[in-house]
Design an enzyme around this catalytic site. Structure first.
Site, short mmCIF file in Angstrom:
data_model
loop_
_atom_site.label_atom_id
_atom_site.label_comp_id
_atom_site.label_asym_id
_atom_site.label_seq_id
_atom_site.Cartn_x
_atom_site.Cartn_y
_atom_site.Cartn_z
N HIS A 21 -1.75 0.13 -9.76
CA HIS A 21 -2.35 -0.82 -8.80
C HIS A 21 -2.89 -2.08 -9.50
CE1 HIS A 21 -4.27 -1.11 -4.58
NE2 HIS A 21 -4.17 -2.32 -5.10
N ARG B 262 0.85 -1.18 0.00
CA ARG B 262 0.00 0.00 0.00
C ARG B 262 0.89 1.24 0.00
NH1 ARG B 262 -3.58 -2.72 -1.59
NH2 ARG B 262 -5.62 -3.09 -0.65
P1 NDP Z 1 -1.39 -10.94 5.28
O1 NDP Z 1 -2.28 -10.37 6.31
O2 NDP Z 1 -1.45 -12.39 5.01
O3 NDP Z 1 0.13 -10.58 5.61
C1 NDP Z 1 0.50 -9.35 6.11
C2 NDP Z 1 1.95 -9.43 6.56
O4 NDP Z 1 2.35 -8.13 6.98
C3 NDP Z 1 2.14 -10.37 7.75
O5 NDP Z 1 3.35 -11.07 7.64
C4 NDP Z 1 2.21 -9.40 8.92
O6 NDP Z 1 2.95 -9.86 10.04
C5 NDP Z 1 2.92 -8.23 8.29
N1 NDP Z 1 2.67 -7.01 9.04
C6 NDP Z 1 1.52 -6.38 9.30
N2 NDP Z 1 1.71 -5.30 10.08
C7 NDP Z 1 3.05 -5.26 10.32
C8 NDP Z 1 3.88 -4.40 11.06
N3 NDP Z 1 3.38 -3.35 11.74
N4 NDP Z 1 5.18 -4.66 11.11
C9 NDP Z 1 5.70 -5.73 10.46
N5 NDP Z 1 4.97 -6.60 9.72
C10 NDP Z 1 3.66 -6.35 9.66
O7 NDP Z 1 -1.69 -10.12 3.94
P2 NDP Z 1 -1.45 -10.56 2.43
O8 NDP Z 1 -0.09 -11.11 2.30
O9 NDP Z 1 -2.59 -11.35 1.94
O10 NDP Z 1 -1.55 -9.13 1.71
C11 NDP Z 1 -0.67 -8.10 2.09
C12 NDP Z 1 -1.09 -6.77 1.47
O11 NDP Z 1 -0.80 -6.75 0.10
C13 NDP Z 1 -2.57 -6.44 1.54
O12 NDP Z 1 -2.93 -5.97 2.82
C14 NDP Z 1 -2.70 -5.38 0.48
O13 NDP Z 1 -2.46 -4.11 1.06
C15 NDP Z 1 -1.57 -5.71 -0.50
N6 NDP Z 1 -2.07 -6.17 -1.79
C16 NDP Z 1 -1.78 -5.45 -2.90
C17 NDP Z 1 -2.21 -5.86 -4.14
C18 NDP Z 1 -1.85 -5.11 -5.37
O14 NDP Z 1 -2.36 -5.44 -6.44
N7 NDP Z 1 -1.00 -4.12 -5.29
C19 NDP Z 1 -3.00 -7.09 -4.30
C20 NDP Z 1 -3.21 -7.80 -3.06
C21 NDP Z 1 -2.76 -7.34 -1.87
P3 NDP Z 1 2.51 -11.16 10.87
O15 NDP Z 1 2.80 -12.31 9.94
O16 NDP Z 1 3.38 -11.13 12.04
O17 NDP Z 1 1.05 -11.00 11.16
C1 OXD Z 2 -6.08 -6.09 -2.71
C2 OXD Z 2 -5.70 -5.19 -3.78
O1 OXD Z 2 -5.83 -5.75 -1.56
O2 OXD Z 2 -6.15 -5.41 -4.92
O3 OXD Z 2 -6.62 -7.18 -2.99
O4 OXD Z 2 -4.93 -4.26 -3.57
#
Ligand code: NDP
Ligand code: OXD
Length: 311
Positions: free
Chosen positions: A274, A226
Site C-alpha cells: 500500500h 482498494r
Molecule cells: P475520486 O473520487 O476522484 O474518483 C473515483 C472514481 O471512481 C470516479 O471516476 C468515480 O466515478 C469512480 N467510481 C466510483 N464508484 C464507481 C462505481 N460504482 N462504478 C464505476 N466507477 C465508480 O477518487 P481519487 O481518484 O482521488 O481516488 C481513488 C481511490 O484511489 C481512492 O478512493 C483510494 O481508494 C485509492 N487510493 C489509493 C492509494 C494507494 O496508495 N494505493 C493512494 C490514494 C488513493 P464518477 O467520476 O462517475 O464519480
Molecule cells: C489514500 C491511500 O486513500 O493512501 O490516500 O490509500
C-alpha cells in the site's frame, strides 16, 4: 480549534499548518494529539486512521479533513455523527505517483519483463517479438482525480487507453465507458487493467469469477485502488490457470496481508505494501487551508465526500 492526528507525519503537519493558518480570516487554534484539549472546543479534525472511538468526544465537530484520498475507513466508523462533513484530499501530490506506479506495471507488460525474468531463471537467451505502446490496450477503472490523470498520461505515451467510471466522462485521447454493460465491453478489450476505484458497496468484488474471466487470457492487472475490488480466491484460481501473465497489487482485502496468504509466494504476483501514492504533506496543508477558507466564507469545500455514494 483544529485538532490533528497524523501518525508519523504529526510534527510536519503541525508545523506546516501553524505556518499556514495565520493567513485565514478568522484565527483557528491548532493542537496535535496526544495533547489533551477541551473536547467542546474542537470544530475541525485533520486525521488519518485514528484509533476506534477517537471522534466520539468531539460533540461540536463540524468537519473532518481526511489526510488521504480514500475515505472507506472513515465511512465505516460508528464514532462520526452523520452531520459531520468529511472532506478528502484531491490529488495532493498523489496523481503523479499513481501515474508512475501504473506506468511501471504497464511497462512490465509491454517490455515483457515477466517473460524475461522467467527466461533468466532458465539461463535462456531468447529475444521475443517487439511490442509497441500502440499495441497495448490499457483500461483504467475510475476516472476521478487520480484515474483521469493516469489515463491521460498513458494516452499521451501512445497506449490505447479506455476508462470506466460511474458517470459517463469525456477525457481527451481516452475511450470512456460507464455502467455495467460498459464494464463488460471494456474488460473484454483489455491487455492491462489498472484500477484506482474507491471501496464502496458497489465496487466490492466488482472483479469476481465472472468479470475476471472476461479479461482476455494473457493480460495483466494492476490494483492500486482498494483491495475490496477483487475477489481474491477467484483471482488466485485464474492465476493458477495462467489466465493472467501477472498481477501487480498494492492493496488487499485485508491489510497488512496475512503472512500465510498465497499471494506472497505466487510467481505471478508482484506485491507492494500500500505505497502506490503517498500524501504529500505540504500539498495536503495547502488544500486544508484553502478549504478552511472556503468553509469560513460559506462555500463548499473541494473534496467533500458524498456519504450516499461512499466516496
Ligand atoms: P475520486 O473520487 O476522484 O474518483 C473515483 C472514481 O471512481 C470516479 O471516476 C468515480 O466515478 C469512480 N467510481 C466510483 N464508484 C464507481 C462505481 N460504482 N462504478 C464505476 N466507477 C465508480 O477518487 P481519487 O481518484 O482521488 O481516488 C481513488 C481511490 O484511489 C481512492 O478512493 C483510494 O481508494 C485509492 N487510493 C489509493 C492509494 C494507494 O496508495 N494505493 C493512494 C490514494 C488513493 P464518477 O467520476 O462517475 O464519480
Ligand atoms: C489514500 C491511500 O486513500 O493512501 O490516500 O490509500
Amino acid at each position: 480549534m483544529l485538532y490533528i492526528y497524523a501518525r508519523e507525519q504529526q510534527a510536519e503537519y503541525l508545523s506546516l499548518l501553524q505556518q499556514s493558518l495565520p493567513n485565514l480570516d478568522q484565527n483557528i487554534e491548532i493542537v496535535g494529539w496526544p495533547t489533551s484539549v477541551p473536547p467542546e472546543d474542537v470544530t475541525y479534525i485533520a486525521a488519518w486512521m485514528p484509533p476506534e472511538d477517537f471522534f466520539r468526544p468531539y460533540k461540536n465537530l463540524k468537519t473532518i479533513f481526511a489526510l488521504g484520498a480514500g475515505v472507506d475507513k472513515f465511512l465505516a466508523r460508528t464514532d462520526i455523527a452523520p452531520e459531520v462533513q468529511i472532506v478528502r484530499l484531491t490529488d495532493a501530490g498523489m496523481a503523479q505517483q499513481m501515474i508512475e506506479y501504473c506506468l511501471y506495471g504497464v511497462l512490465h507488460y509491454q517490455r515483457q519483463m515477466d517473460f524475461y525474468a522467467f527466461q533468466q531463471q532458465q539461463n535462456q537467451w531468447q529475444p521475443r517479438d517487439t511490442c509497441l505502446a500502440r499495441d497495448v490496450r490499457v483500461t483504467v477503472l475510475g476516472l476521478g482525480e487520480l484515474g483521469c490523470r493516469v489515463a491521460t498520461f498513458l494516452s499521451q505515451m501512445g497506449y490505447v487507453v479506455s476508462g470506466w467510471s460511474r458517470t459517463q466522462k469525456e477525457v481527451e485521447g481516452v475511450t470512456c465507458y460507464a455502467g455495467q454493460t460498459g464494464l463488460e465491453n471494456v474488460l473484454s478489450q483489455t491487455d492491462v487493467l489498472f484500477s484506482v476505484l474507491p471501496s464502496t458497496p458497489e465496487t466490492q468484488h466488482l472483479l469476481n469469477q465472472h468479470s475476471l474471466a472476461l479479461i482476455p487470457k494473457g493480460s495483466a492487472i494492476i490494483n492500486a485502488g482498494r483491495g475490496s475490488l477483487i475477489d481474491e480466491p477467484a483471482l488466485l484460481a485464474l492465476l493458477e490457470q495462467a489466465h493472467f501473465r501477472f498481477v501487480l497489487l498494492d492493496v488487499y482485502a485485508k491489510e497488512p496481508l496475512d503472512p500465510a496468504h498465497p499471494f506472497w509466494q505466487h510467481p505471478r504476483v508482484i506485491m507492494t505494501p500500500h505505497v502506490a501514492a503517498d500524501t504529500i504533506v505540504a500539498d495536503a496543508v495547502t488544500q486544508i487551508c484553502d478549504n478552511l477558507r472556503r468553509i469560513q466564507q460559506g462555500q463548499t469545500p473541494t473534496g467533500l465526500v458524498s456519504r450516499s455514494q461512499g466516496y
